[in-house]
Design a protein around this motif. Structure first.
Motif, mmCIF file in Angstrom:
data_model
loop_
_atom_site.group_PDB
_atom_site.id
_atom_site.type_symbol
_atom_site.label_atom_id
_atom_site.label_comp_id
_atom_site.label_asym_id
_atom_site.label_seq_id
_atom_site.Cartn_x
_atom_site.Cartn_y
_atom_site.Cartn_z
ATOM 1 N N SER A 100 0.824 -1.217 0.000
ATOM 2 C CA SER A 100 0.000 0.000 0.000
ATOM 3 C C SER A 100 0.854 1.262 0.000
ATOM 4 C CB SER A 100 -0.922 0.011 1.228
ATOM 5 O OG SER A 100 -1.614 1.242 1.325
ATOM 6 N N ASP A 101 0.374 2.287 -0.711
ATOM 7 C CA ASP A 101 1.024 3.591 -0.666
ATOM 8 C C ASP A 101 0.716 4.302 0.651
ATOM 9 O OD1 ASP A 101 2.055 3.293 -3.225
ATOM 10 O OD2 ASP A 101 0.295 4.186 -4.179
ATOM 11 N N VAL A 102 -0.395 3.923 1.273
ATOM 12 C CA VAL A 102 -0.791 4.510 2.555
ATOM 13 C C VAL A 102 -0.243 3.647 3.688
ATOM 14 C CG1 VAL A 102 -2.734 5.126 4.029
ATOM 15 C CG2 VAL A 102 -2.885 5.487 1.568
ATOM 16 N N LYS A 103 0.512 4.264 4.581
ATOM 17 C CA LYS A 103 1.114 3.532 5.691
ATOM 18 C C LYS A 103 0.595 4.075 7.025
ATOM 19 C CE LYS A 103 3.968 1.442 2.791
ATOM 20 N NZ LYS A 103 3.793 0.009 2.417
ATOM 21 N N PRO A 104 0.157 3.197 7.913
ATOM 22 C CA PRO A 104 -0.275 3.647 9.240
ATOM 23 C C PRO A 104 0.921 4.041 10.094
ATOM 24 C CG PRO A 104 -0.307 1.260 9.131
ATOM 25 C CD PRO A 104 0.030 1.738 7.748
ATOM 26 N N ASN A 105 0.680 4.895 11.094
ATOM 27 C CA ASN A 105 1.735 5.207 12.057
ATOM 28 C C ASN A 105 2.019 4.021 12.958
ATOM 29 O OD1 ASN A 105 0.095 8.270 12.084
ATOM 30 N ND2 ASN A 105 2.217 8.120 11.426
ATOM 31 N N VAL A 106 0.963 3.249 13.253
ATOM 32 C CA VAL A 106 1.076 2.117 14.174
ATOM 33 C C VAL A 106 0.256 0.951 13.628
ATOM 34 C CG1 VAL A 106 0.816 1.360 16.577
ATOM 35 C CG2 VAL A 106 1.142 3.790 16.080
ATOM 36 N N ILE A 107 0.768 -0.275 13.765
ATOM 37 C CA ILE A 107 0.012 -1.484 13.421
ATOM 38 C C ILE A 107 -0.092 -2.346 14.675
ATOM 39 C CG2 ILE A 107 -0.170 -3.535 11.950
ATOM 40 C CD1 ILE A 107 1.735 -2.178 9.983
ATOM 41 N N LEU A 108 -1.333 -2.678 15.068
ATOM 42 C CA LEU A 108 -1.578 -3.500 16.242
ATOM 43 C C LEU A 108 -2.597 -4.586 15.906
ATOM 44 C CD1 LEU A 108 -1.884 -0.620 18.872
ATOM 45 C CD2 LEU A 108 0.092 -2.094 18.503
ATOM 46 N N GLU A 109 -2.613 -5.630 16.699
ATOM 47 C CA GLU A 109 -3.531 -6.732 16.417
ATOM 48 C C GLU A 109 -4.986 -6.301 16.599
ATOM 49 O OE1 GLU A 109 -3.023 -9.799 15.142
ATOM 50 O OE2 GLU A 109 -0.969 -9.092 14.841
ATOM 51 N N ASP A 110 -5.249 -5.590 17.689
ATOM 52 C CA ASP A 110 -6.620 -5.142 17.958
ATOM 53 C C ASP A 110 -6.590 -4.091 19.060
ATOM 54 O OD1 ASP A 110 -6.567 -6.572 20.507
ATOM 55 O OD2 ASP A 110 -6.892 -8.396 19.350
ATOM 56 N N LEU A 111 -7.772 -3.635 19.490
ATOM 57 C CA LEU A 111 -7.872 -2.580 20.497
ATOM 58 C C LEU A 111 -7.235 -2.963 21.834
ATOM 59 C CD1 LEU A 111 -11.563 -1.326 19.990
ATOM 60 C CD2 LEU A 111 -9.448 -0.194 19.247
ATOM 61 N N SER A 112 -7.179 -4.250 22.124
ATOM 62 C CA SER A 112 -6.638 -4.674 23.420
ATOM 63 C C SER A 112 -5.172 -4.261 23.579
ATOM 64 C CB SER A 112 -6.768 -6.182 23.592
ATOM 65 O OG SER A 112 -5.945 -6.882 22.674
ATOM 66 N N GLU A 113 -4.438 -4.163 22.482
ATOM 67 C CA GLU A 113 -3.033 -3.765 22.570
ATOM 68 C C GLU A 113 -2.905 -2.284 22.919
ATOM 69 O OE1 GLU A 113 -0.455 -4.953 19.456
ATOM 70 O OE2 GLU A 113 -0.933 -7.076 19.655
ATOM 71 N N ILE A 114 -3.862 -1.480 22.461
ATOM 72 C CA ILE A 114 -3.851 -0.059 22.851
ATOM 73 C C ILE A 114 -4.169 0.049 24.341
ATOM 74 C CG2 ILE A 114 -4.749 2.238 22.394
ATOM 75 C CD1 ILE A 114 -5.680 1.283 19.669
ATOM 76 N N THR A 115 -5.131 -0.745 24.817
ATOM 77 C CA THR A 115 -5.522 -0.728 26.226
ATOM 78 C C THR A 115 -4.307 -0.924 27.126
ATOM 79 O OG1 THR A 115 -7.654 -1.697 25.612
ATOM 80 C CG2 THR A 115 -7.063 -1.744 27.949
ATOM 81 N N LYS A 116 -3.435 -1.828 26.754
ATOM 82 C CA LYS A 116 -2.249 -2.130 27.565
ATOM 83 C C LYS A 116 -1.266 -0.971 27.580
ATOM 84 C CE LYS A 116 -2.549 -7.024 26.299
ATOM 85 N NZ LYS A 116 -1.926 -8.112 25.482
ATOM 86 N N MET A 117 -1.313 -0.127 26.554
ATOM 87 C CA MET A 117 -0.350 0.971 26.434
ATOM 88 C C MET A 117 -0.807 2.268 27.080
ATOM 89 S SD MET A 117 0.807 0.460 22.464
ATOM 90 C CE MET A 117 1.352 -1.136 21.839
#
Length: 258
Positions: A240-257
């Motif tokens: 993809s030409d569009v790249k995310p700043n962050v790649i995570l499996e799901d919302l639970s990984e954000i919760t931990k951070m």
């Protein structure tokens, strides 16, 4: 990573739930956002249902939000039409819920001789509606689309044709393709920034689609987070030409951070 983020904009299908099944980690994420003094909003590109439809769906999942926390692509185009085409008549290719939403915002919806044609994600699409839209578009009407998604995810990992695919059908007949207003349109990004009141670098957009959820934040200070619980994969990111700043499996990984 998220120290400066004060507001999360969450995609719905594929990010917070899938079809009629809430992901097990969604409520924990929302609770952690609130506990850390942050805010969250939902934003869906799906224009087949009204804001109230989505609020009620979230309530069935046990998630209760204020109306302003539920943003839709229909709101983005409705605001634009009110600002730039006040009083103009609009033929809407859409579900009864979508048409009612336009009427709620005071849009002059008509079945004959419109100034503007608006194409939504119409799960009640008929040949008659399609034929009328093509006739109006072919004869010079202003033409807008609500959301550019090619497919809508459903339970079991399957997909059904979405608004972008319907626009391709109309393009084949008329030679015209619409300007879209949902993600990744700049109209949507401007809407989010204005409605939330946060600076771009205080906002994180979370979603499962590169070409809508992630692309809307491209070339801006908004943080884009791709979750792999829906449509896009790591292999998709590579090509993809569009790249995310962050790649995570799901919302639970954000919760931990947080």
């Amino acid at each position: 990573m998220f120290e400066k983020i004060k507001c999360f904009i969450l995609d719905m299908d594929g990010t917070s739930y899938l079809g009629n099944e809430l992901f097990s980690f969604t409520k924990d994420f929302l609770k952690k956002v609130e506990e850390t003094g942050r805010e969250y909003y939902f934003f869906t590109n799906n224009s087949s249902k009204s804001q109230q439809d989505y609020i009620e769906k979230l309530e069935r999942f046990g998630i209760r939000i204020k109306s302003q926390q539920m943003m839709t692509s229909t709101h983005v185009i409705s605001r634009y039409l009110k600002q730039h085409y006040e009083g103009k008549s609009v033929y809407v290719v859409g579900t009864p819920s979508l048409i009612q939403e336009f009427q709620y915002f005071g849009i002059n919806v008509t079945e004959e001789d419109p100034d503007i044609v608006v194409l939504g994600f119409d799960t009640t699409l008929t040949y008659e509606k399609l034929s009328k839209a093509c006739h109006f578009i072919r004869n010079g009407c202003t033409y807008f689309g609500i959301n550019p998604d090619w497919n809508c995810p459903i339970e079991g990992g399957a997909f059904i044709p979405d608004c972008g695919s319907m626009a391709k059908l109309i393009e084949a007949s008329t030679g015209r393709f619409p300007e879209f207003f949902g993600k990744p349109s700049k109209h949507t990004l401007d809407y989010i920034i204005q409605q939330t009141g946060y600076e771009p670098d205080e906002i994180a957009i979370v979603g499962d689609r590169l070409y809508t959820d992630i692309a809307v934040a491209d070339q801006s200070d908004v943080t884009s987070i791709l979750v792999l619980s829906g449509e896009s994969t790591r292999e998709d990111v590579k090509t993809s030409d569009v790249k995310p700043n962050v790649i995570l499996e799901d919302l639970s990984e954000i919760t931990k951070m947080l």
